[in-house]
Design an enzyme around this catalytic site. Structure first.
Site, short mmCIF file in Angstrom:
data_model
loop_
_atom_site.label_atom_id
_atom_site.label_comp_id
_atom_site.label_asym_id
_atom_site.label_seq_id
_atom_site.Cartn_x
_atom_site.Cartn_y
_atom_site.Cartn_z
N GLN A 236 33.74 -108.96 -75.89
CA GLN A 236 33.99 -108.16 -77.24
C GLN A 236 35.13 -109.03 -78.18
O GLN A 236 35.16 -108.64 -79.21
CB GLN A 236 34.52 -106.71 -76.98
CG GLN A 236 33.52 -106.06 -76.30
CD GLN A 236 33.96 -104.54 -76.14
OE1 GLN A 236 33.69 -104.00 -75.13
NE2 GLN A 236 34.63 -103.93 -76.77
N CYS A 384 38.11 -95.62 -76.60
CA CYS A 384 39.62 -94.81 -76.34
C CYS A 384 40.41 -94.97 -77.50
O CYS A 384 41.37 -94.32 -77.58
CB CYS A 384 39.70 -95.37 -75.00
SG CYS A 384 40.51 -97.10 -75.15
N GLU A 759 34.69 -94.67 -82.17
CA GLU A 759 35.39 -93.94 -81.13
C GLU A 759 35.65 -92.61 -81.34
O GLU A 759 35.84 -91.66 -80.36
CB GLU A 759 36.48 -94.70 -80.64
CG GLU A 759 36.15 -95.92 -80.40
CD GLU A 759 37.47 -97.20 -79.81
OE1 GLU A 759 37.58 -97.46 -78.83
OE2 GLU A 759 38.24 -97.29 -81.02
N1 MCN Z 1 30.56 -97.56 -90.06
C1 MCN Z 1 30.08 -96.84 -91.43
N2 MCN Z 1 30.94 -96.49 -92.28
C2 MCN Z 1 32.35 -96.15 -91.65
C3 MCN Z 1 32.77 -96.48 -90.58
C4 MCN Z 1 31.83 -97.14 -89.79
O1 MCN Z 1 28.94 -97.11 -91.86
N3 MCN Z 1 33.16 -95.57 -92.70
C5 MCN Z 1 29.64 -98.11 -89.45
C6 MCN Z 1 30.22 -99.57 -89.30
O2 MCN Z 1 29.55 -100.37 -90.24
C7 MCN Z 1 29.45 -100.08 -87.78
C8 MCN Z 1 29.66 -98.68 -87.04
O3 MCN Z 1 29.90 -97.86 -88.04
O4 MCN Z 1 28.22 -100.38 -88.11
C9 MCN Z 1 31.05 -98.65 -86.24
O5 MCN Z 1 31.95 -99.31 -87.03
P1 MCN Z 1 33.85 -98.90 -86.58
O6 MCN Z 1 33.66 -97.70 -86.48
O7 MCN Z 1 34.56 -99.83 -87.53
O8 MCN Z 1 33.58 -99.59 -85.00
P2 MCN Z 1 33.32 -100.93 -84.68
O9 MCN Z 1 32.06 -101.75 -85.10
O10 MCN Z 1 34.69 -101.91 -84.46
O11 MCN Z 1 32.81 -100.84 -82.97
C10 MCN Z 1 33.74 -100.58 -82.14
C11 MCN Z 1 33.72 -99.33 -81.50
C12 MCN Z 1 34.10 -99.06 -80.03
S1 MCN Z 1 35.74 -99.77 -80.03
C13 MCN Z 1 33.31 -98.72 -79.10
S2 MCN Z 1 34.31 -98.44 -77.37
C14 MCN Z 1 32.11 -98.32 -79.11
C15 MCN Z 1 31.58 -97.91 -80.31
O12 MCN Z 1 31.99 -98.62 -81.42
N4 MCN Z 1 31.51 -99.05 -78.58
C16 MCN Z 1 29.78 -99.03 -78.64
N5 MCN Z 1 30.36 -97.76 -80.64
C17 MCN Z 1 29.34 -98.50 -79.81
N6 MCN Z 1 28.04 -98.26 -80.14
C18 MCN Z 1 27.43 -98.95 -79.37
N7 MCN Z 1 25.97 -98.77 -79.79
N8 MCN Z 1 27.61 -99.73 -78.33
C19 MCN Z 1 28.80 -99.92 -78.08
O13 MCN Z 1 29.34 -100.70 -77.05
CU1 CUM Z 2 38.96 -98.40 -76.14
S1 CUM Z 2 37.16 -98.88 -75.91
MO1 CUM Z 2 36.52 -99.72 -77.66
O1 CUM Z 2 38.04 -100.00 -78.08
O2 CUM Z 2 36.08 -101.27 -77.46
#
Ligand code: MCN
Ligand code: CUM
Length: 805
Positions: A236, A384, A759
């Site tokens: 990651q 988390c 999350e």
């Molecule tokens: N998004 C959006 N508009 C927003 C916020 C987010 O359209 N205002 C979209 C983003 O563009 C992205 C998705 O939602 O495509 C998730 O964005 P974001 O909230 O920024 O999270 P991350 O991309 O950093 O993903 C990490 C988060 C975490 S920490 C875990 S744990 C988790 C999660 O994502 N693991 C996942 N969702 C998951 N989903 C899948 N399919 N697989 C995982 O392993």
């Molecule tokens: Cu705490 S699980 Mo996500 O932060 O990859």
């Protein structure tokens, strides 16, 4: 220029930018079985690694005899701690400032711990050879309870014997890791002493596991001709892995290439560094051949990053009317045999100090004690947001318990304590500055949509009917309101192993008006290839379909800290917007030159620059891209590229209001979810369809955790839930229909106002399901019972309350 004419509206729609439910571009390959996962990486001469693991939770390793294994045809090497010691690789640093054995060094501390690494021609031979390695153990007393561990004479970490201070301050006992305190204890105790009402409750957020469909693994390939190490893996945070690999191995960082190919779910399980990675690298260096290591399901469940395992005791003070005046939280955190939590360095208990939740609580105090036990290491994973799951569960249970004590409606109790809209930016008693929120609007919308008053009426009637013996089903109304904290983070207070938690985006526009953008993050299923292109489309004015997004190859992507803590949108998404703005600034100069006007006389309009007031005089971004490569513009370099390294000024604070309506069969303990309503506010929404998918996924995992999923140990330290027979992974059968909704409260500091969402549904979902179960029994005197609420435990609760008599 604000209202879009039909023509402009069409141009805007063609971009598929912000707010568009664009279909996921990555899914074509995934749904056709054409993804490229680590286990798909196959190289000539590739060898396979497999671990000998400890059957004991605590034992001395007296001897390891490799002879029979080495004699097996096809076995190339068997590595033990003794082999790694000369390279100083038998132990590795953890992300929490502790160190962890790569291979058992004299003793083992948890069942499933890595003892020896067998390298063989193929996976089958490796598995056979694992059986032939003879290890002699001498059993030691096992500690699986952190409270007992803190009292025990048994020293778990002999390597730390006599060390009274650790990386996070003083250690109170040989099995104690740290105490982390936040807030004002004296002031909090004063409030507790003089308050109208104080309730105290203890709760356990049990140990569980993210259990991604694809387990963890890697392929290490050391090319001795050019001195380059290539490492494919389920990472990651690929750049961090490269830096750590360089520091540990001494190979210069430019000679290491880390590639995260497609990842089959991470959920935090793939943030940490595991012994398998180190052993594969060493084995490849030693043998000169590529070495693959992919763990199986049991290994994944037993040995890689678990989640939670927090014992929390709260005291909450309030006036008779229900206004909360103070909060005290004491946590005992079971970290297992090594402290391998993946938190930013200064936060040994993650962001647990957001445990004041969505409420305006004037004083608070939090103390977390980290403790060693004979369980697997890890602790920060599984949707988390660095322990926000625990924090929100804690406060949302405390609120319910306070409502019971005050004989108040729990929705109303929340409402009168919410931080008000005009209080943002809000300074919390435990040190955070919430960027924006409008909790009352969200709460009212949620309650109105589900007809909350009607539900309560129905519930009261059901209780009466139950008492009259007319039904055996009770009804629970689960409420939760959460505030998340995502987007680590400001470099000033967030780092991983000393690297500030910025993120990055680099864009290159091609002459024909298409582009490639590379980011420091890495999708594990979140759809980054779809959504980052949407941010750029709106910023640059080129269609998202013309923008390739690339992540996960450290040879090409700019340095970034990776994807976890829902930080991709808050941090890398901001970097993308900022890089896009740099492109646009240069494009403006080119457009002005082409249109023969001053820079200030042109303005951006969806997909072009137009001469102000003369909309028929324009240059599209495509025209401009071409000109960037074929016109010699005085004072301007050729090309159209930009890079942005973004250090967020603050975290973002998404929030949400969830309601679950549940019917519980008192005689079987089976809960039936009638309705689940989830309102999420993640600020500006990039792709509503992807957000909905994220919410569905997070809620499914929340249902799992609340209603049955756990990593359970017996007294001997045996993992009782190491297969999918025993570890509850919900399927379409258990999962109800989820209703999603939203409000939009943009982040004031994020360039496009977006907050993370990945999350949130898990953080808010677990307390919502749990509260629903517990609320069903409120009328019969239940105050609190611990998760997971599987059928048996729900039945037990009903039985304890005398409902089976
Ligand atoms: N998004 C959006 N508009 C927003 C916020 C987010 O359209 N205002 C979209 C983003 O563009 C992205 C998705 O939602 O495509 C998730 O964005 P974001 O909230 O920024 O999270 P991350 O991309 O950093 O993903 C990490 C988060 C975490 S920490 C875990 S744990 C988790 C999660 O994502 N693991 C996942 N969702 C998951 N989903 C899948 N399919 N697989 C995982 O392993
Ligand atoms: Cu705490 S699980 Mo996500 O932060 O990859």
């Amino acid at each position: 220029m604000n209202d879009l004419t039909p023509e402009r509206e069409e141009r805007s729609a063609n971009l598929k930018g912000l707010g568009c439910s664009r279909k996921r571009v990555e899914d074509a390959r995934f749904t056709q079985g054409k993804g490229n996962y680590v286990d798909d990486v196959k190289m000539p001469g590739m060898l396979h690694g497999d671990f000998v693991r400890s059957p004991y939770a605590h034992a001395r390793v007296v001897s390891v005899n490799k002879d029979a294994a080495l004699a097996l045809d096809g076995v190339v090497a068997v590595l033990t701690a003794e082999d790694l010691a000369p390279l100083n690789l038998h132990w590795m640093p953890t992300l929490a400032g502790d160190k962890q054995m790569v291979l058992a060094d004299g003793k083992v501390l948890f069942q499933g711990q890595e003892v020896a690494f067998v390298v063989a021609r193929d996976r089958y031979v490796a598995a056979d050879a694992v059986e032939l390695v003879e290890v002699e153990y001498e059993e030691l007393p096992v500690l699986t309870d952190p409270f007992e561990s803190l009292k025990s004479d048994v020293v778990l970490r002999e390597d730390l014997a006599g060390q009274t201070t650790g990386p996070h301050g003083p250690r109170k006992h040989h099995n104690h890791i740290f105490t982390w305190e936040q807030g004002d204890e004296t002031a909090t105790n004063q409030v507790l002493e003089s308050a109208d009402v104080v309730v105290e409750e203890s709760m356990y957020y049990h140990r569980t596991h993210p259990c991604p469909l694809e387990t963890c693994g890697c392929v290490a390939s050391m090319d001795k001709v050019n001195g380059k190490l290539t490492l494919w893996g389920t990472f990651q945070a690929p750049h961090v892995v490269r830096t750590v690999a360089s520091m540990l191995s001494g190979i210069e960082e430019h000679n290491i290439r880390v590639i995260s190919p497609d990842i089959g779910g991470g959920f935090g399980n793939k943030v940490g560094v595991y012994p398998g990675y180190i052993c594969s690298i060493v084995a490849s260096i030693v043998t000169g051949q590529p070495v693959k290591w992919v763990e199986d399901r049991m290994e994944n469940l037993m040995a890689t990053a678990f989640a939670r395992d927090y014992w929390m005791t709260g005291k909450i003070a309030a006036t008779k009317e229900g206004k909360i005046t103070g909060l005290h939280c004491q946590v005992t955190a079971d970290h297992g045999g090594f402290d391998a939590c993946a938190d930013p360095t200064k936060f040994p208990a993650g962001f647990m100090n957001i445990c004041t939740g969505s409420y305006d609580i004037p004083v608070a105090y939090l103390a977390v004690d980290g403790v060693y036990t004979n369980k697997a290491p890890g602790g920060v994973s599984y949707r988390c947001s660095f322990r926000v799951t625990e924090a929100v569960y804690f406060i949302e249970r405390m609120i319910e318990v306070l409502a019971i004590e005050l004989d108040m409606d729990a929705a109303e109790l929340r409402r009168i304590n919410f931080i008000r809209k005009e209080q943002f930016p809000y300074q919390s008693a435990l040190g955070w500055e919430y960027d924006s929120g409008d909790y009352h609007t969200a709460w009212d919308k949620a309650l109105k949509t589900v007809d909350y008053d009607g539900l309560r009426k129905e519930q009261a009637e059901r209780v009466e009917a139950f008492k009259r013996g007319e039904t055996r089903t009770l009804m629970g109304i689960g409420l939760s309101f959460f505030t998340e904290i995502v987007g680590a983070g400001p470099v000033k207070n967030c780092d991983i192993l000393g690297m500030g938690m910025f993120d990055s985006c680099e864009i290159r526009i091609h002459p024909t008006g298409s582009a490639i953008a590379r980011l420091g993050t890495i999708s594990q299923g979140q759809g980054h290839a779809t959504t980052f292109a949407q941010i750029l489309a709106s910023e640059i004015g080129l269609s998202a379909d013309s923008i390739t997004i690339e992540e996960g190859d450290t040879d090409t992507a700019p340095y970034g800290l990776g994807t976890y803590g829902s930080r991709s949108t808050p941090v890398a998404g901001a970097a993308a917007a900022m890089a896009g703005r740099k492109i646009r600034a240069k494009a403006q100069m080119i457009a002005a030159y082409l249109l023969e006007v001053h820079d200030d006389d042109v303005e951006f309009d969806v997909d072009r620059f137009v001469v102000k007031g003369v909309p028929e005089r324009f240059k599209t971004m495509k025209d401009i891209a071409y000109a960037a490569y074929n016109q010699a513009i005085p004072g301007l370099e050729l090309g159209l590229e930009a890079v942005s390294y973004y250090d967020p000024p603050n975290m973002t604070y998404p929030f949400g209001a969830y309601v679950c309506v549940m019917d519980i069969d008192v005689d079987t303990g089976v809960p039936e979810i009638r309705r689940f309503y989830a309102l999420d506010d993640c600020g500006t929404r990039i792709n509503p369809m992807i957000i909905e998918g994220q919410v569905h996924g997070g809620l499914t995992e929340a249902l799992a955790v609340a209603l049955g999923q756990e990593i359970a140990y017996d007294k001997m330290g045996n993992v009782k839930t190491a297969t999918l027979m025993d570890f509850f992974l919900p399927t379409a059968w258990e999962v109800p229909n989820f209703e999603t909704d939203h409000t939009v409260t943009p982040s004031p500091h994020h360039p496009i106002g977006a907050k993370g969402v990945g999350e949130s549904p898990h953080v808010g979902g677990v307390p919502c399901f749990s509260n629903a179960v517990q609320d069903a029994f409120r009328a019969f005197g239940l105050r609190h019972t611990n998760m997971p609420h599987d059928h048996w435990r729900i039945w037990q609760t009903a039985n304890d309350l005398g409902l089976h008599e």
